[in-house]
Design a protein around this motif. Structure first.
Motif, PDB file in Angstrom:
ATOM      1  N   THR A 226       0.894  -1.293  -0.104  1.00 55.66           N
ATOM      2  CA  THR A 226      -0.030  -0.095   0.062  1.00 55.66           C
ATOM      3  C   THR A 226       1.006   1.180  -0.168  1.00 55.66           C
ATOM      4  O   THR A 226       0.586   2.220  -0.796  1.00 55.66           O
ATOM      5  CB  THR A 226      -0.868   0.216   1.232  1.00 55.66           C
TER       6      THR A 226
ATOM      7  N   PHE B  29       2.287   1.761  -3.613  1.00 56.83           N
ATOM      8  CA  PHE B  29       1.523   1.943  -4.753  1.00 56.83           C
ATOM      9  C   PHE B  29       0.413   3.065  -4.698  1.00 56.83           C
ATOM     10  O   PHE B  29      -0.466   3.324  -5.412  1.00 56.83           O
ATOM     11  CB  PHE B  29       0.780   0.571  -5.199  1.00 56.83           C
ATOM     12  N   GLN B  30       0.220   3.407  -3.363  1.00 53.16           N
ATOM     13  CA  GLN B  30      -0.691   4.420  -2.956  1.00 53.16           C
ATOM     14  C   GLN B  30      -0.447   5.705  -3.696  1.00 53.16           C
ATOM     15  O   GLN B  30      -1.649   6.529  -4.324  1.00 53.16           O
ATOM     16  CB  GLN B  30      -0.705   4.788  -1.671  1.00 53.16           C
TER      17      GLN B  30
ATOM     18  N   CYS C 114       0.691   6.154  -6.612  1.00 47.97           N
ATOM     19  CA  CYS C 114       0.222   5.799  -8.244  1.00 47.97           C
ATOM     20  C   CYS C 114      -1.053   5.899  -8.270  1.00 47.97           C
ATOM     21  O   CYS C 114      -1.704   6.297  -9.200  1.00 47.97           O
ATOM     22  CB  CYS C 114       0.935   4.418  -8.531  1.00 47.97           C
ATOM     23  N   SER C 115      -1.824   5.216  -7.299  1.00 52.89           N
ATOM     24  CA  SER C 115      -3.232   5.105  -7.224  1.00 52.89           C
ATOM     25  C   SER C 115      -3.809   6.501  -7.192  1.00 52.89           C
ATOM     26  O   SER C 115      -4.724   6.957  -7.909  1.00 52.89           O
ATOM     27  CB  SER C 115      -3.823   4.116  -6.063  1.00 52.89           C
ATOM     28  N   ASP C 116      -3.328   7.340  -6.272  1.00 55.28           N
ATOM     29  CA  ASP C 116      -3.692   8.639  -6.024  1.00 55.28           C
ATOM     30  C   ASP C 116      -3.561   9.782  -7.305  1.00 55.28           C
ATOM     31  O   ASP C 116      -4.454  10.488  -7.794  1.00 55.28           O
ATOM     32  CB  ASP C 116      -3.075   9.355  -4.890  1.00 55.28           C
TER      33      ASP C 116
ATOM     34  N   ILE D  36      -3.449   8.401 -10.804  1.00 49.11           N
ATOM     35  CA  ILE D  36      -4.308   7.965 -11.607  1.00 49.11           C
ATOM     36  C   ILE D  36      -5.957   8.410 -11.317  1.00 49.11           C
ATOM     37  O   ILE D  36      -6.354   8.767 -12.145  1.00 49.11           O
ATOM     38  CB  ILE D  36      -4.185   6.295 -11.719  1.00 49.11           C
ATOM     39  N   GLN D  37      -6.220   8.188 -10.021  1.00 53.05           N
ATOM     40  CA  GLN D  37      -7.419   8.789  -9.746  1.00 53.05           C
ATOM     41  C   GLN D  37      -7.481  10.075  -9.924  1.00 53.05           C
ATOM     42  O   GLN D  37      -8.694  10.814 -10.449  1.00 53.05           O
ATOM     43  CB  GLN D  37      -7.698   8.491  -8.406  1.00 53.05           C
TER      44      GLN D  37
ATOM     45  N   HIS E  14     -11.241  11.781 -11.967  1.00 52.21           N
ATOM     46  CA  HIS E  14     -12.220  12.511 -11.572  1.00 52.21           C
ATOM     47  C   HIS E  14     -12.210  14.015 -12.031  1.00 52.21           C
ATOM     48  O   HIS E  14     -11.651  14.738 -12.527  1.00 52.21           O
ATOM     49  CB  HIS E  14     -12.006  12.665  -9.970  1.00 52.21           C
TER      50      HIS E  14
END
Length: 77
Positions: A62, A65-66, A68-70, A72-73, A77
């Protein structure tokens, strides 16, 4: 105390069953890997039976990769 004894007996049984065949076949790298995994599993099992706080591997995943996730998100949005 009985759980630690059971863990040690199980680890010894695994080592007795697996290691001689690896040595007969001259699979030295596999021998070292199996030894390391048995020792690591034994240590972690004993620590778990003593109710020690063990790190969760998912926390590291977590953490990595968090961002990267933030990122992309943010685009979605």
């Amino acid at each position: 105390m009985w759980t630690i004894t059971a863990i040690l007996l199980a680890s010894a049984a695994i080592a007795i069953l697996e290691l001689p065949s690896l040595m007969k076949k001259k699979l030295y790298k596999e021998f070292v890997i199996v030894c390391c995994l048995v020792v690591l599993g034994t240590i972690l099992s004993i620590a778990q039976s003593l109710h020690m706080q063990l790190p969760n591997p998912l926390d590291l995943i977590t953490f990595v990769f968090q961002p990267c996730s933030d990122f992309i998100q943010g685009f979605l949005h």
